[in-house]
Design an enzyme around this catalytic site. Structure first.
Site, short mmCIF file in Angstrom:
data_model
loop_
_atom_site.label_atom_id
_atom_site.label_comp_id
_atom_site.label_asym_id
_atom_site.label_seq_id
_atom_site.Cartn_x
_atom_site.Cartn_y
_atom_site.Cartn_z
N THR A 74 10.98 -6.98 -12.16
CA THR A 74 10.46 -8.34 -12.33
C THR A 74 9.40 -8.62 -11.27
O THR A 74 9.63 -8.43 -10.07
CB THR A 74 11.60 -9.37 -12.20
OG1 THR A 74 12.57 -9.10 -13.22
CG2 THR A 74 11.08 -10.79 -12.36
N GLN A 120 -7.10 -0.75 4.61
CA GLN A 120 -7.85 -1.41 5.70
C GLN A 120 -9.25 -1.82 5.25
O GLN A 120 -10.03 -2.33 6.06
CB GLN A 120 -7.96 -0.47 6.90
CG GLN A 120 -6.65 -0.16 7.59
CD GLN A 120 -6.11 -1.32 8.40
OE1 GLN A 120 -6.80 -2.30 8.68
NE2 GLN A 120 -4.85 -1.24 8.79
N ASN A 149 -7.06 3.68 9.95
CA ASN A 149 -6.35 2.52 10.48
C ASN A 149 -6.15 2.56 11.99
O ASN A 149 -5.80 1.54 12.59
CB ASN A 149 -4.97 2.38 9.80
CG ASN A 149 -4.12 3.62 9.97
OD1 ASN A 149 -4.53 4.73 9.63
ND2 ASN A 149 -2.92 3.44 10.50
N HIS A 163 -1.14 -8.30 2.99
CA HIS A 163 -0.95 -8.77 4.37
C HIS A 163 -2.03 -8.26 5.32
O HIS A 163 -2.09 -8.70 6.47
CB HIS A 163 0.44 -8.40 4.88
CG HIS A 163 0.64 -6.96 5.19
ND1 HIS A 163 0.66 -6.47 6.49
CD2 HIS A 163 0.84 -5.88 4.40
CE1 HIS A 163 0.87 -5.17 6.47
NE2 HIS A 163 0.98 -4.77 5.22
N GLY A 201 0.79 -1.22 0.00
CA GLY A 201 0.00 0.00 0.00
C GLY A 201 0.83 1.27 0.00
O GLY A 201 0.46 2.26 -0.63
N THR A 202 1.95 1.27 0.68
CA THR A 202 2.77 2.48 0.76
C THR A 202 3.31 2.86 -0.62
O THR A 202 3.24 4.04 -1.01
CB THR A 202 3.93 2.28 1.76
OG1 THR A 202 3.39 2.16 3.08
CG2 THR A 202 4.89 3.45 1.72
N CYS A 232 3.18 1.38 11.71
CA CYS A 232 4.23 2.16 11.05
C CYS A 232 4.87 3.17 12.00
O CYS A 232 5.88 3.78 11.67
CB CYS A 232 3.65 2.89 9.83
SG CYS A 232 2.90 1.76 8.66
#
Length: 388
Positions: free
Chosen positions: A238, A180, A152, A202, A71-72, A331
């Site tokens: 890749t 989220q 979040n 995740h 997401g970041t 974070c």
């Protein structure tokens, strides 16, 4: 010692079927997806199948799904490239966004000279939509609005339908950090039009290190990472086929089991809130996290009747008791500063009290919550009368 994991908003354990699909990919499909031989073509076919599966779940076109490291990266890509490629001169957000958005917006204001505007919040932490409309009417500059769907830390739900309608009315681009949200709520980008959205595997029982950006067709956005022509020219490098396959499997499982798992998790959240209210006088809940209609069913942010010093001891105590929760966003781990989200909505005297985020998954049970409430109750009672 009992082990209780209640930090699912930070990350989730991986489903067994996701591990199985990733192991199969690692063992049997190791070709470079950009290679033209059969090994490469096999990997490329799997990636494009995953893209179609994910797109179908979101009501999107396959070409609108771009795989990223999470997401970041997706948030950074969208915000930075919108300023660079789409003529955005005003970026409108709130002060309680995830730092992937907030810090990127602040950096862009310094680097590119764009105007950064913050939508004021109400007392519960919701953006004031009438204020958003005024910001959009302020001038004729090209504007990008970035508002997350699920906060979040406090779990508030933003009315994306209303925000989207306002943005469309005023010709503004709309990005939503949906990290989220995707995998926990039904999504259809045709029903709730957004120009850009983001996801991380995740957060819904998939692997770390993979996510995606939804980029509406024909926006004109270019790549952030340059190199090869992977991901239809949007993102060089890749592709990690095994991670992408794990993402696909996790998202499919999340939506196939959504109603059953949502009912279970929502029940856990209500049970936890009720038990806390019964057991700890003076307990409070931040934002709208205790409101089942206006917050996500996956987390609750709890404020305890303790001093800041007692709160620091509490985190250590919970860890010793095997209970995993968090002070705020994962974070912010290692930071001694207060939550930037709570600092926006709580008065100073309430900010001095410790707040904890507990977040749930379908792997949790009521006996774990009973244990957790018991540990919290015992600790709070042990602190009564002590110097604060």
């Amino acid at each position: 010692m009992e082990k209780v994991y209640l930090d699912n908003a930070a990350t989730t354990c991986i489903r067994e079927e996701v591990i199985a699909s990733m192991c199969e990919a690692l063992e049997g499909c190791y070709g470079n997806p950009s290679s033209t031989h059969s090994f490469g073509r096999s990997a490329k076919t799997g990636i494009e199948k995953a893209r179609k599966t994910i797109a179908a779940r979101l009501g999107a076109r396959p070409g609108e799904i771009i795989f990223t490291s999470g997401g970041t990266e997706a948030d950074n890509m969208i915000l930075r490239c919108a300023v660079r490629d789409l003529g955005v001169r005003t970026l409108i957000t709130t002060r309680i966004e995830h730092h992937a958005v907030l810090h990127t917006a602040q950096a862009l204001a310094g680097e590119s000279g764009i105007r950064l505007e913050y939508v004021p919040l109400d007392a519960d932490g919701n953006p004031r939509l009438e204020a958003l409309e005024k910001l959009l009417q302020a001038d004729d500059s090209r504007k990008l609005v970035s508002l997350m769907h699920v906060n979040n830390e406090i779990g508030n739900l933003t009315d994306l339908q209303a925000v989207s309608a306002i943005c469309r009315q005023h010709g503004a681009l709309f990005h939503s950090d949906t990290v989220q949200s995707i995998g926990h709520f039904p999504w259809d980008v045709q029903q709730t039009p957004v120009d850009f959205a983001t996801a991380a595997a995740h957060k819904f029982h998939g692997p770390k290190g993979v996510g995606f950006a939804y980029i509406r067709k024909d926006t004109g956005l270019g790549p952030l990472i340059l190199g090869g022509s992977q991901e239809r020219g949007y993102r060089a490098g890749t592709e990690a086929y095994h991670n992408i396959l794990g993402l696909e499997t996790a998202l499919e499982a999340a939506y196939v089991n959504l109603e059953r798992e949502r009912e279970h998790i929502a029940g856990l959240k209500k049970y936890f809130i009720d038990k806390l209210r019964e057991s700890i006088p003076g307990v409070a809940f931040n934002g709208l996290s205790a409101d089942p209609e206006r917050s996500t069913y996956t987390l609750v942010n709890v404020r305890l009747p303790l001093s800041e010093e007692q709160g620091q001891l509490l985190l250590f105590h919970l860890d010793l008791k095997g209970i995993a929760c968090s002070k705020g966003s994962a974070c912010q781990s290692g930071s001694t500063g207060a939550s930037h989200v709570l600092a926006e909505i709580l008065p100073e005297e309430e900010m001095a009290k410790p707040s904890l985020r507990f977040s749930f998954s379908h792997y949790n049970g009521r006996e774990e919550l009973d244990y957790t409430v018991g540990v919290l109750k015992e600790f709070v009672e042990s602190q009564v009368g002590k110097a604060v």
